[in-house]
Design a protein around this motif. Structure first.
Motif, PDB file in Angstrom:
ATOM      1  N   VAL A  48       0.828  -1.204   0.000  1.00 54.76           N
ATOM      2  CA  VAL A  48       0.000   0.000   0.000  1.00 54.76           C
ATOM      3  C   VAL A  48       0.862   1.254   0.000  1.00 54.76           C
ATOM      4  CG1 VAL A  48      -1.790   1.294   1.224  1.00 54.76           C
ATOM      5  CG2 VAL A  48      -1.821  -1.213   1.244  1.00 54.76           C
ATOM      6  N   VAL A  49       0.517   2.191  -0.862  1.00 60.32           N
ATOM      7  CA  VAL A  49       1.189   3.499  -0.907  1.00 60.32           C
ATOM      8  C   VAL A  49       0.321   4.494  -0.141  1.00 60.32           C
ATOM      9  CG1 VAL A  49       2.037   5.366  -2.361  1.00 60.32           C
ATOM     10  CG2 VAL A  49       2.228   2.990  -3.138  1.00 60.32           C
ATOM     11  N   GLY A  50       0.889   5.130   0.870  1.00 49.29           N
ATOM     12  CA  GLY A  50       0.106   6.063   1.672  1.00 49.29           C
ATOM     13  C   GLY A  50      -0.912   5.315   2.510  1.00 49.29           C
ATOM     14  N   SER A  51      -2.147   5.758   2.480  1.00 43.86           N
ATOM     15  CA  SER A  51      -3.221   5.112   3.230  1.00 43.86           C
ATOM     16  C   SER A  51      -4.503   5.196   2.406  1.00 43.86           C
ATOM     17  CB  SER A  51      -3.420   5.793   4.588  1.00 43.86           C
ATOM     18  OG  SER A  51      -3.723   7.166   4.411  1.00 43.86           O
ATOM     19  N   MET A  52      -5.517   4.463   2.834  1.00 42.80           N
ATOM     20  CA  MET A  52      -6.794   4.533   2.131  1.00 42.80           C
ATOM     21  C   MET A  52      -7.404   5.918   2.297  1.00 42.80           C
ATOM     22  SD  MET A  52     -10.316   2.296   2.592  1.00 42.80           S
ATOM     23  CE  MET A  52      -9.727   0.838   1.698  1.00 42.80           C
ATOM     24  N   THR A 105       1.694  11.564  -6.849  1.00 41.29           N
ATOM     25  CA  THR A 105       1.067  10.904  -5.708  1.00 41.29           C
ATOM     26  C   THR A 105       1.005  11.849  -4.525  1.00 41.29           C
ATOM     27  OG1 THR A 105       1.934   8.738  -6.382  1.00 41.29           O
ATOM     28  CG2 THR A 105       1.192   8.962  -4.113  1.00 41.29           C
ATOM     29  N   ASP A 106      -0.185  11.980  -3.963  1.00 47.00           N
ATOM     30  CA  ASP A 106      -0.378  12.714  -2.718  1.00 47.00           C
ATOM     31  C   ASP A 106      -0.656  11.661  -1.648  1.00 47.00           C
ATOM     32  OD1 ASP A 106      -1.231  14.177  -0.540  1.00 47.00           O
ATOM     33  OD2 ASP A 106      -2.452  15.573  -1.703  1.00 47.00           O
ATOM     34  N   SER A 113      -4.132  12.303  -6.231  1.00 43.92           N
ATOM     35  CA  SER A 113      -3.081  11.822  -7.127  1.00 43.92           C
ATOM     36  C   SER A 113      -3.609  11.758  -8.558  1.00 43.92           C
ATOM     37  CB  SER A 113      -2.603  10.440  -6.684  1.00 43.92           C
ATOM     38  OG  SER A 113      -2.206  10.452  -5.331  1.00 43.92           O
ATOM     39  N   ARG A 114      -2.679  11.676  -9.501  1.00 41.40           N
ATOM     40  CA  ARG A 114      -3.055  11.679 -10.913  1.00 41.40           C
ATOM     41  C   ARG A 114      -2.232  10.664 -11.698  1.00 41.40           C
ATOM     42  NH1 ARG A 114      -6.483  13.929  -8.796  1.00 41.40           N
ATOM     43  NH2 ARG A 114      -7.421  15.982  -9.188  1.00 41.40           N
ATOM     44  N   GLY A 115      -2.800  10.209 -12.804  1.00 40.62           N
ATOM     45  CA  GLY A 115      -2.103   9.290 -13.686  1.00 40.62           C
ATOM     46  C   GLY A 115      -3.068   8.323 -14.338  1.00 40.62           C
ATOM     47  N   PRO A 116      -2.610   7.576 -15.346  1.00 41.92           N
ATOM     48  CA  PRO A 116      -3.480   6.653 -16.073  1.00 41.92           C
ATOM     49  C   PRO A 116      -4.177   5.632 -15.181  1.00 41.92           C
ATOM     50  CG  PRO A 116      -1.434   6.968 -17.273  1.00 41.92           C
ATOM     51  CD  PRO A 116      -1.253   7.654 -15.957  1.00 41.92           C
ATOM     52  N   ALA A 117      -3.480   5.124 -14.165  1.00 39.06           N
ATOM     53  CA  ALA A 117      -4.101   4.118 -13.293  1.00 39.06           C
ATOM     54  C   ALA A 117      -5.314   4.692 -12.572  1.00 39.06           C
ATOM     55  CB  ALA A 117      -3.077   3.592 -12.282  1.00 39.06           C
TER      56      ALA A 117
END
Length: 232
Positions: A48-52, A105-106, A113-117
């Motif tokens: 996990v990156v960051g938190s939910m 990623t924030d 956060s932003r990006g294709p995913a």
């Protein structure tokens, strides 16, 4: 398949029939989802990156740095809720998974956060109808996309949707790597009792856990794996 940039999985979801839940119950469900991330990340380090991130009263988003665990984590989150269901209240969540790159990623608020995913996950959730689990890799009509999105994931969705609270809890513990003995010791029965190992074994059998586990392992080998975890 190697990628020039790290690949990620974004899970975007919302509670099923949240409008029918009292505020106290929908709040409880969202808290259950949030707190469940820590044990999952303990079982699967660096997943996990960051938190939910949770927003509105029934929606959430999670970023995985290990995209191969996307379906595993989705099933885990659904069992977190389904194991709390009873005769009067049914808990579940829709989950749309987007696989791809992430531009920014924030970690304090993943939904910023932003990006294709992120785009794929959000669009997939908006297009969901009766299904509760969907996945897109951004490679429409590729053999992998066709196999996962058109057959494997829908079949898993159908199996998971039929799990009882007892089966869901048995699978939840199994997903975290607990033995049946450990599962019995950590069981959160409403009446304070703990099931026997035989009862847990029967619950896993009725949930088709052996087959589900094999499918999850196969999926992990098909989805992108990052040799080096890093935030964009």
């Amino acid at each position: 398949m190697p990628h020039s940039r790290p690949m990620y999985a974004v899970l975007t979801g919302d509670l099923v029939n949240s409008s029918k839940l009292p505020v106290s119950l929908s709040t409880r469900a969202m808290n259950l989802l949030r707190t469940s991330v820590k044990p999952f990340n303990s079982a699967f380090p660096d997943a996990v990156v960051g938190s939910m991130d949770t927003f509105r009263h029934d929606s959430w988003q999670l970023l995985l740095g290990r995209p191969e665990l996307a379906i595993t984590s989705a099933l885990y989150l659904r069992t977190v809720l389904k194991m709390q269901s009873d005769a009067t209240t049914k808990y579940d969540t829709r989950i749309a998974i987007g696989i791809g790159e992430v531009d920014t990623t924030d970690t304090g608020k993943i939904s910023n956060s932003r990006g294709p995913a992120f785009s794929r996950s959000g669009k997939a959730l908006d297009s969901m109808k009766d299904e509760l689990l969907t996945l897109t890799t951004g490679t429409d009509h590729s053999p992998l996309e066709e196999t996962l999105a058109r057959s494997t994931v829908p079949l898993l969705d159908a199996v998971v949707s039929g799990w009882t609270p007892t089966q869901s809890q048995a699978v939840n513990n199994a997903l975290l790597g607990l033995t049946q003995e450990e599962s019995s010791m950590q069981w959160t029965s409403r009446d304070g009792s703990a099931p026997t190992r035989q009862a847990i074994s029967q619950a896993l059998k009725r949930a088709h856990w052996k087959t589900v586990h094999a499918v999850l392992q196969w999926i992990e080998r098909q989805l992108p794996q990052n040799s080096k975890k890093s935030n964009p």
